[in-house]
Design a protein around this motif. Structure first.
Motif, PDB file in Angstrom:
ATOM      1  N   GLY A   1     -37.830  18.118  10.873  1.00  0.00           N
ATOM      2  CA  GLY A   1     -38.725  18.910  11.306  1.00  0.00           C
ATOM      3  C   GLY A   1     -39.062  20.155  10.615  1.00  0.00           C
ATOM      4  N   SER A   2     -38.108  20.429   9.739  1.00  0.00           N
ATOM      5  CA  SER A   2     -38.181  21.928   9.006  1.00  0.00           C
ATOM      6  C   SER A   2     -39.163  22.201   8.267  1.00  0.00           C
ATOM      7  CB  SER A   2     -36.721  22.010   8.565  1.00  0.00           C
ATOM      8  OG  SER A   2     -36.630  21.120   7.440  1.00  0.00           O
ATOM      9  N   LEU A   3     -39.869  21.157   7.549  1.00  0.00           N
ATOM     10  CA  LEU A   3     -41.042  21.234   6.360  1.00  0.00           C
ATOM     11  C   LEU A   3     -40.326  21.982   5.137  1.00  0.00           C
ATOM     12  CD1 LEU A   3     -43.730  22.019   8.837  1.00  0.00           C
ATOM     13  CD2 LEU A   3     -42.850  19.734   8.410  1.00  0.00           C
ATOM     14  N   THR A   4     -39.188  21.999   4.721  1.00  0.00           N
ATOM     15  CA  THR A   4     -38.673  22.630   3.666  1.00  0.00           C
ATOM     16  C   THR A   4     -38.952  22.196   2.116  1.00  0.00           C
ATOM     17  OG1 THR A   4     -36.603  21.935   4.007  1.00  0.00           O
ATOM     18  CG2 THR A   4     -36.704  23.898   5.091  1.00  0.00           C
ATOM     19  N   GLU A   5     -39.515  20.830   2.203  1.00  0.00           N
ATOM     20  CA  GLU A   5     -39.656  20.023   1.074  1.00  0.00           C
ATOM     21  C   GLU A   5     -40.767  20.714   0.248  1.00  0.00           C
ATOM     22  OE1 GLU A   5     -37.347  17.367   3.778  1.00  0.00           O
ATOM     23  OE2 GLU A   5     -39.315  18.514   3.948  1.00  0.00           O
ATOM     24  N   ASP A   6     -40.615  20.876  -1.004  1.00  0.00           N
ATOM     25  CA  ASP A   6     -41.682  21.530  -1.726  1.00  0.00           C
ATOM     26  C   ASP A   6     -42.795  20.921  -1.912  1.00  0.00           C
ATOM     27  OD1 ASP A   6     -39.705  23.486  -2.588  1.00  0.00           O
ATOM     28  OD2 ASP A   6     -39.281  22.755  -4.409  1.00  0.00           O
ATOM     29  N   PHE A   7     -42.886  19.420  -1.660  1.00  0.00           N
ATOM     30  CA  PHE A   7     -44.107  18.518  -2.110  1.00  0.00           C
ATOM     31  C   PHE A   7     -45.176  19.029  -0.618  1.00  0.00           C
ATOM     32  CE2 PHE A   7     -41.199  15.653  -0.076  1.00  0.00           C
ATOM     33  CZ  PHE A   7     -41.681  15.498   0.978  1.00  0.00           C
ATOM     34  N   TRP A   8     -44.602  19.401   0.498  1.00  0.00           N
ATOM     35  CA  TRP A   8     -45.695  19.650   1.456  1.00  0.00           C
ATOM     36  C   TRP A   8     -46.420  20.777   1.190  1.00  0.00           C
ATOM     37  CZ3 TRP A   8     -46.486  15.784   4.393  1.00  0.00           C
ATOM     38  CH2 TRP A   8     -45.471  15.143   5.005  1.00  0.00           C
ATOM     39  N   GLN A   9     -45.874  21.824   0.413  1.00  0.00           N
ATOM     40  CA  GLN A   9     -47.000  22.812  -0.014  1.00  0.00           C
ATOM     41  C   GLN A   9     -48.149  22.093  -0.987  1.00  0.00           C
ATOM     42  OE1 GLN A   9     -46.542  25.472   1.602  1.00  0.00           O
ATOM     43  NE2 GLN A   9     -44.809  24.269   2.423  1.00  0.00           N
ATOM     44  N   GLN A  10     -47.829  21.156  -1.506  1.00  0.00           N
ATOM     45  CA  GLN A  10     -48.952  20.445  -2.497  1.00  0.00           C
ATOM     46  C   GLN A  10     -50.081  19.652  -1.554  1.00  0.00           C
ATOM     47  OE1 GLN A  10     -46.797  18.228  -5.415  1.00  0.00           O
ATOM     48  NE2 GLN A  10     -44.917  19.736  -5.493  1.00  0.00           N
ATOM     49  N   ALA A  11     -49.728  19.390  -0.589  1.00  0.00           N
ATOM     50  CA  ALA A  11     -50.592  18.489   0.371  1.00  0.00           C
ATOM     51  C   ALA A  11     -51.741  19.131   0.740  1.00  0.00           C
ATOM     52  CB  ALA A  11     -49.476  17.880   1.448  1.00  0.00           C
ATOM     53  N   ASN A  12     -52.715  18.488   1.055  1.00  0.00           N
ATOM     54  CA  ASN A  12     -53.883  19.183   1.666  1.00  0.00           C
ATOM     55  C   ASN A  12     -53.628  19.345   3.131  1.00  0.00           C
ATOM     56  OD1 ASN A  12     -55.914  19.121  -0.210  1.00  0.00           O
ATOM     57  ND2 ASN A  12     -56.231  16.921  -0.096  1.00  0.00           N
ATOM     58  N   VAL A  13     -54.204  20.364   3.490  1.00  0.00           N
ATOM     59  CA  VAL A  13     -53.806  20.664   5.001  1.00  0.00           C
ATOM     60  C   VAL A  13     -55.090  20.669   5.765  1.00  0.00           C
ATOM     61  CG1 VAL A  13     -54.078  23.258   4.197  1.00  0.00           C
ATOM     62  CG2 VAL A  13     -52.711  22.589   6.305  1.00  0.00           C
ATOM     63  N   ILE A  14     -55.139  20.417   7.082  1.00  0.00           N
ATOM     64  CA  ILE A  14     -56.245  20.665   8.025  1.00  0.00           C
ATOM     65  C   ILE A  14     -55.555  21.618   9.033  1.00  0.00           C
ATOM     66  CG2 ILE A  14     -57.431  18.356   7.581  1.00  0.00           C
ATOM     67  CD1 ILE A  14     -55.805  17.349  10.125  1.00  0.00           C
TER      68      ILE A  14
END
Length: 732
Positions: free
Chosen positions: A46-59
């Protein structure tokens, strides 16, 4: 060809957005494709610390459904999606400017949401739920939800909420954490848990997200936030998830789940003794995806020892009581086999298939030797086939139960279908064949109905039943008309029929203004009428009534209802096994009041009570419940029902007291206890269940059941059982 071009266009648009770094269209999000190295670094915490989450599209453009329809959410929400060769991942960042006011009292499984009259609603916590329409059929979907504690909840939506299965269990994982910005969650769902068509390469999935901000009694959605017959369960108004390419194919795609069970049972015999009988059982459940989206379930020597006991009920009618299904084998995809007439509150007047007819008899459980079920999607059809064989038990011979069902998609969210049920034993057979359909003439106007006919060996049992329902619904107003006919000789041995030989016609008008003052959020009000005759036109019942309930911004509500009517009793019956009710015509009148506190409070209370004219006498009733969650680990609920009946031939009081207690050591280890006392039957029952999920999809259950009360001697033992059941899921 048009669909293919549409999919290509969506894919091209999504790719352009992804490459350019722009945000996707407002109703679309593209899944980020993870490399093997990225997937290996992912921890579901649940921490969302992985770098790739910042590359993903967001709604992030969520809008309110409650309290201010269409307004931006008061707190921001960001959702990202990623996929690799085995799982789909969803990251949710639920921002909150007052993190100390986040409500998160649930830790145990299956308590975050609930089925409330055909709508999946959040209970008392801040929470988020996601929806996947993997076949993009705009009808059916998978739902997964969690709260800031990482509690788990899953459900199946059939026919846009026509059937909601909140008891479905799936293999998946979620982690959540609270922080200074609010709370966040990570979902990891195996792709083999989500069935999808073989030719779906590049096709979008239906996708939606809903969040509850509990202290505001606020519900926000990414799509389908209108209150005019939209909402989370309206799968056809969900958004789209693109980028679903290179999805794995699993070949045999089988799950094998054996179980072993051991324990003992005591039951009072004719000599007044309770001898100990040892229990040892082994069994097997197998699940295999024969074709993409078409699942075969096999069960051998089926056992349901872990199922919670039924809630106690007092029968104050001349009809049979209706108890909901709780057994796992019959719950998954149960909505496929739904043909009948719901009738609103109370027992359904007609259901062609009621799974509790299988393996449960007048004297209790009947052993199930084995069964097979084939359910899922084939092209534009939803199909279901079921066969179960039960053993000989007492006076009940070995029996075969079979169901065959098909529904054909028409347009975006309409269908035509048919279903056949067949029950056979050594004494004869009963077969019922039906056709049914549902059509949305407008987004707010639905017409549905069914027609069937029964065929029975021997004399009688051959007749028809049919219904039609027209429903118009918006946030402000609603109106419905319904008609049901059940012939005098209609039979459905695999179904539930409240009574035969009726023609029932009803209408309802609803008005729900939102005054925007006095602290009132909405005022629910409706008037309805119902008229029932025999099929040859003799009056049986009529009723006219109203309902009025203001709901406040705080979540509290108060309601009142009243009815006037008349009933014609053509046959006498015995009320509560003790008081005869004579043939005749009886006036009816009823007044009831309801008080409910907000679900977000530490202690939640409900109170209802009323008076009614009752077969020439009177009936006073009161119900109260008090539930509390002082910590995420602890949940308690105390319930009490009281009835006072006075009729010309006698009178009685009845009391049902219940206590539920739950303790969650973690999301994987929970225990629940239910103790009930029924003064009318003069017995007390207890059910204690401990569940340890020792690996995903695999459980250890310890279950203790006990009932006391023999011939008005409350503490004499009637029956007792203690079992341990171990299951192990292997995916091939």
């Amino acid at each position: 060809m048009r669909n293919a071009l549409f999919a290509v266009a969506l894919s091209a648009i999504s790719t352009t957005n992804f490459v350019s770094g722009q945000q996707p269209e407002h109703d679309e999000i593209r899944a980020l494709r993870l490399t093997a190295a990225q997937a290996e670094t992912l921890r579901i915490d649940g921490s969302l610390t992985e770098d790739f989450w910042q590359q993903a599209n967001v709604i992030s453009e969520f809008r309110q459904q409650e309290p201010d329809e269409g307004a931006p959410a008061t707190e921001n929400t960001e959702v990202r999606v990623a996929v690799d060769g085995a799982n789909i991942y969803v990251a949710v960042m639920a921002f909150d400017r007052e993190p100390n006011r986040i409500v998160s009292r649930v830790l145990g499984r299956d308590r975050i949401m609930e089925n409330h009259h055909g709508e999946v609603q959040f209970a008392g916590d801040d929470a988020v739920a996601i929806l996947f329409d993997t076949f993009h059929d705009s009808r059916n979907a998978f739902v997964f939800a969690t709260n800031p504690n990482g509690a788990e909840f899953e459900a199946l939506i059939t026919d846009e909420g026509g059937e909601l299965n909140v008891d479905w269990r799936a293999v998946w994982e979620v982690g959540a954490i609270r922080n200074g910005d609010g709370w966040s969650a990570e979902f990891s769902i195996p792709l083999r848990t989500l069935r999808y068509p073989e030719d779906s390469e590049g096709e979008p999935w239906g996708f939606n997200v809903v969040r509850a901000i509990r202290r505001n009694n606020e519900t926000v959605l990414w799509q389908s936030w209108s209150r005019d017959n939209e909402g989370f369960v309206r799968v056809s108004t969900a958004g789209h998830l693109t980028g679903m390419v290179n999805l794995p194919r699993y070949g045999i795609n089988a799950e094998v789940k054996p179980f072993v069970l051991g324990g003992f049972r005591q039951e009072l015999d004719d000599n007044g003794d309770t001898p100990v009988e040892r229990q040892t059982e082994v069994g097997l459940d197998i699940k295999s995806e024969l074709l993409p989206g078409l699942v075969l379930d096999l069960t051998l020597n089926t056992d349901f020892a872990q199922v919670e006991v039924d809630d106690e009920q007092v029968n104050l009618t001349r009809f049979s009581l209706f108890f909901p299904e709780k057994r796992d084998f019959f719950l998954e995809n149960a909505g496929i086999f739904q043909v009948g007439f719901d009738g609103g509150f109370g027992p359904p007047p007609y259901q062609q298939f009621f799974s509790r007819r299988i393996g449960i008899g007048p004297e209790g459980a009947i052993p199930i030797l084995g069964g097979a079920r084939l359910t899922g999607r084939v092209g534009g059809q939803t199909v279901g086939v079921l066969n179960v064989i039960t053993a000989e038990s007492g006076d009940t011979p070995r029996t075969s139960y079979s169901v065959a069902r098909m529904k054909r998609d028409i347009g975006e969210n309409n269908f035509l279908g048919w279903m056949v049920t067949d029950r056979r034993d050594g004494d004869g057979s009963n077969t019922v064949a039906a056709v049914d359909g549902s059509f949305w003439l407008q987004p707010t106007l639905n017409v549905k109905g069914f027609y069937n006919r029964s065929f029975t060996s021997g004399d009688g049992g051959e007749d028809h039943a049919y219904s039609v329902v027209v429903d118009y619904s918006t946030d402000l107003v609603g109106a419905s008309f319904n008609h049901l006919t059940i012939g005098p000789d209609a039979r459905a041995d695999m179904g539930f029929i409240t009574r035969t030989d009726i023609r029932q016609t009803g209408a309802e008008f609803r008005l729900a203004p939102r005054p925007g003052r006095w602290g009132i959020r909405v005022i629910d009000s409706d008037v309805e009428v119902e008229y029932i005759t025999t099929t040859d036109g003799r009056m049986q019942d009529w009723e006219a009534g109203f309902f009025f309930r203001p709901e406040f911004e705080s979540g509290e509500s108060i309601g009142i209802m009243g009815n006037l009517g008349e009933t014609q009793l053509d046959s006498s019956f015995v009320l509560a096994d003790s008081i005869p009710i004579a043939v005749g015509r009886y006036d009816e009148a009823e007044v009831r009041v309801f008080l409910n506190s907000s679900r977000h409070r530490v202690v939640v209370g409900e109170l209802r009570g009323g008076w009614s004219q009752f077969y020439g006498g009177s009936h006073w009733s009161a119900e109260a419940s008090l539930s509390a969650s002082p910590s995420p680990q602890v949940s308690m609920e105390l319930g009490y029902q009281w009835n006072r009946v006075e009729v010309p031939n006698g009178e009685f009081n009845s009391n049902i007291t219940s206590l539920r207690f739950g303790y969650a050591f973690s999301t994987k280890l929970t225990t629940n206890a239910l103790v009930q006392y029924n003064s009318l039957d003069k017995d007390i029952s207890a059910n204690l269940r401990l569940n340890f999920i020792h690996r995903p999809g695999s459980d250890l259950f310890l279950v203790l059941t006990e009932r006391r009360g023999v011939e008005e001697r409350l503490w004499d033992l009637s029956n007792r059982g203690l079992v341990a059941k171990l299951t192990y899921l292997a995916r091939l």
